[in-house]
Design an enzyme around this catalytic site. Structure first.
Site, PDB file in Angstrom:
ATOM      1  N   LYS B 144      11.957  31.019 -16.435  1.00 11.29           N
ATOM      2  CA  LYS B 144      12.603  30.126 -17.547  1.00 11.29           C
ATOM      3  C   LYS B 144      11.518  29.762 -18.379  1.00 11.29           C
ATOM      4  O   LYS B 144      11.098  28.434 -18.389  1.00 11.29           O
ATOM      5  CB  LYS B 144      13.546  29.111 -17.275  1.00 11.29           C
ATOM      6  CG  LYS B 144      14.657  28.860 -18.202  1.00 11.29           C
ATOM      7  CD  LYS B 144      15.727  28.078 -17.616  1.00 11.29           C
ATOM      8  CE  LYS B 144      16.638  27.494 -18.937  1.00 11.29           C
ATOM      9  NZ  LYS B 144      17.478  28.527 -19.433  1.00 11.29           N
ATOM     10  N   GLU B 176      21.589  40.883 -19.232  1.00 12.06           N
ATOM     11  CA  GLU B 176      22.130  39.665 -19.368  1.00 12.06           C
ATOM     12  C   GLU B 176      22.474  39.355 -20.889  1.00 12.06           C
ATOM     13  O   GLU B 176      22.040  40.351 -21.920  1.00 12.06           O
ATOM     14  CB  GLU B 176      21.432  38.372 -18.696  1.00 12.06           C
ATOM     15  CG  GLU B 176      20.066  38.436 -19.305  1.00 12.06           C
ATOM     16  CD  GLU B 176      19.098  37.440 -18.611  1.00 12.06           C
ATOM     17  OE1 GLU B 176      19.690  36.359 -18.012  1.00 12.06           O
ATOM     18  OE2 GLU B 176      17.827  37.636 -18.635  1.00 12.06           O
ATOM     19  N   LEU B 200      17.551  35.920 -15.840  1.00  7.86           N
ATOM     20  CA  LEU B 200      17.275  34.341 -15.512  1.00  7.86           C
ATOM     21  C   LEU B 200      18.414  34.090 -14.658  1.00  7.86           C
ATOM     22  O   LEU B 200      19.550  34.327 -15.251  1.00  7.86           O
ATOM     23  CB  LEU B 200      17.230  33.760 -16.815  1.00  7.86           C
ATOM     24  CG  LEU B 200      16.786  32.265 -16.688  1.00  7.86           C
ATOM     25  CD1 LEU B 200      17.925  31.224 -16.256  1.00  7.86           C
ATOM     26  CD2 LEU B 200      15.577  32.122 -15.730  1.00  7.86           C
TER      27      LEU B 200
END
Lengths: 285, 285
Positions: B144, B176, B200
């Site tokens: 991240k 995602e 993530l």
């Protein structure tokens, strides 16, 4: 030291960034490093042109004309009495409350300041070492953006191995270095990766290819594999600060007898001649 | 508003960043966004744990123990009298003269502050629209990091199309969203991309899968294609601020009759129950 912030020249300690600058929170911006030779910025127009291209690619409008920006940078060089070294400039999308999406009304923010001169002469004469690493970067490497985390990670890996650069390999193909373009010479022909989305099209790279064109020296902008790299007669990198830099060792394997090869030296000389010629004429202009 | 900078709580206008902060120049840092419910930070430990993991993956040492950091964040919540909204925190590698490589002696720099509350209730009841876009990001999406330029670019594209999110497709597979994880329901089974380097691993994602485990509801963490996405019975996303958010339209195609499907609603309710339960117990602790 004086720093250019938008259209103002400030003392170094006055030049601060807001915590909600999108450059700080998202890496939302673009940059350039320009080399100075005796006070003259080399290939200034080319760098500024690339800056505007990068900004355009990320949908960022720079609210100053390129000519005006160049003028401000020349003022910055003068006020700092810069002779040699680099000129760093970055433009971020500006300050806004944190959200991925942005409004067009945000005002981009320019910061530019002098980087200290670091001599590369010894390294250029002796050659440098490199390592190879996987190229895991995004697929818009043609944008000179502030998203440099992977470049940092592999440069650090090289640094910790006592090497100067990390040569990146994507799907078996040599793309470029962490902050340079990579060239090989094989059988008298120069090869380098074509200027696609997988590399940053270096100003020094472009300049060198122009020089080769002018001399009628053979080169191919074609992808080449890691195997081709390791079997090359000569390897070198180009970058704004390194110019033409021989690579004499990769992953512990020695190249061109551990010293700059004849083609590399020829390109170094030709490049330096162009620098001298352009900087000389720029100074007179 | 008060801002936490390292171990100091400062007024908003005192919290400035140096132009040579590596976060500003390289995106060299990591971050988290934590949601508050009535003054209680939800899944604080999980977020902090992920922050340290991200830092570790980029070779950055955070010179404060997680427990101490949590304590400082709670102080920040108190001093701002925060009830609902988000807590944003980022840690950059710190300030140093610009070079890709870094010295271990650089001191990382923490900045944390409150994000305003934005209600998602209406969107959760009605569902949101999404577009699809190519996933061109780097191959360490599990970190991240502050390198969010591509995420911005596709979020902006979604925003300009009147959509809430961009669903990313890499090699034909749904990875995602630009700031969320994506789930589909097909034949009563939930599918989402496994937690690899390509996504993530969201805290809300993990929490939801724990809830499914607890209830014995079926799910598979398997890659699924764009075709599977477009043929799904239901689609939703999860994120810290959106919780479980139904997607009722993708690229102009309506899903589950343009309203949240029964599975999605079941997951929304179950997630909200866990929030209420954990926030309630946290408040008493």
């Amino acid at each position: 030291m004086k720093v250019l912030v938008n259209d103002e020249i400030l003392d170094r300690n006055q030049a601060k960034v807001d915590i909600e600058d999108r450059g700080y929170q998202f890496g939302d911006g673009v940059y350039e490093v320009i080399n100075l030779y005796n006070g003259v910025p080399f290939t200034l127009k080319e760098h500024i042109s690339r800056l505007y291209r990068s900004a355009n690619e990320i949908g960022m409008k720079i609210y100053v004309e390129p000519e005006q920006l160049c003028k401000r940078l020349l003022d910055l060089i003068n006020v700092n009495n810069m002779k040699d070294g680099g000129l760093y400039l970055q433009i971020t999308r500006g300050v806004s409350h944190r959200a991925h999406q942005y409004e067009d009304s945000i005002k981009p923010r320019l910061v530019a300041y002098p980087l200290p001169y670091k001599s590369v002469q010894t390294a250029q004469s002796a050659g440098v070492e490199a390592i190879t690493a996987d190229d895991l970067r995004w697929l818009r490497c043609d944008i000179k953006s502030l998203n440099l985390l992977y470049n940092i990670m592999v440069k650090q890996k090289a640094h910790e191995a006592g090497a100067f650069e990390a040569i990146l390999i994507r799907d078996g193909v040599v793309t470029e270095g962490s902050s340079s373009n990579i060239f090989i010479v094989k059988g008298g022909i120069l090869f380098t990766h074509p200027a696609t989305n997988k590399i940053l099209n270096g100003i020094t790279r472009t300049k060198l290819l122009e020089i080769l064109d002018k001399h009628g020296w053979q080169y191919k902008t074609e992808p080449f594999t890691k195997e081709a790299l390791m079997e090359a007669d000569e390897v070198f990198l180009t970058s704004t600060t390194s110019e033409v830099m021989p690579i004499t060792n990769i992953d512990g394997v020695t190249f061109s007898h551990g010293k700059p090869g004849p083609y590399t030296q020829k390109f170094q000389d030709a490049f330096r001649n162009v620098v001298n010629s352009e900087v000389g004429s720029a100074k007179k202009a």
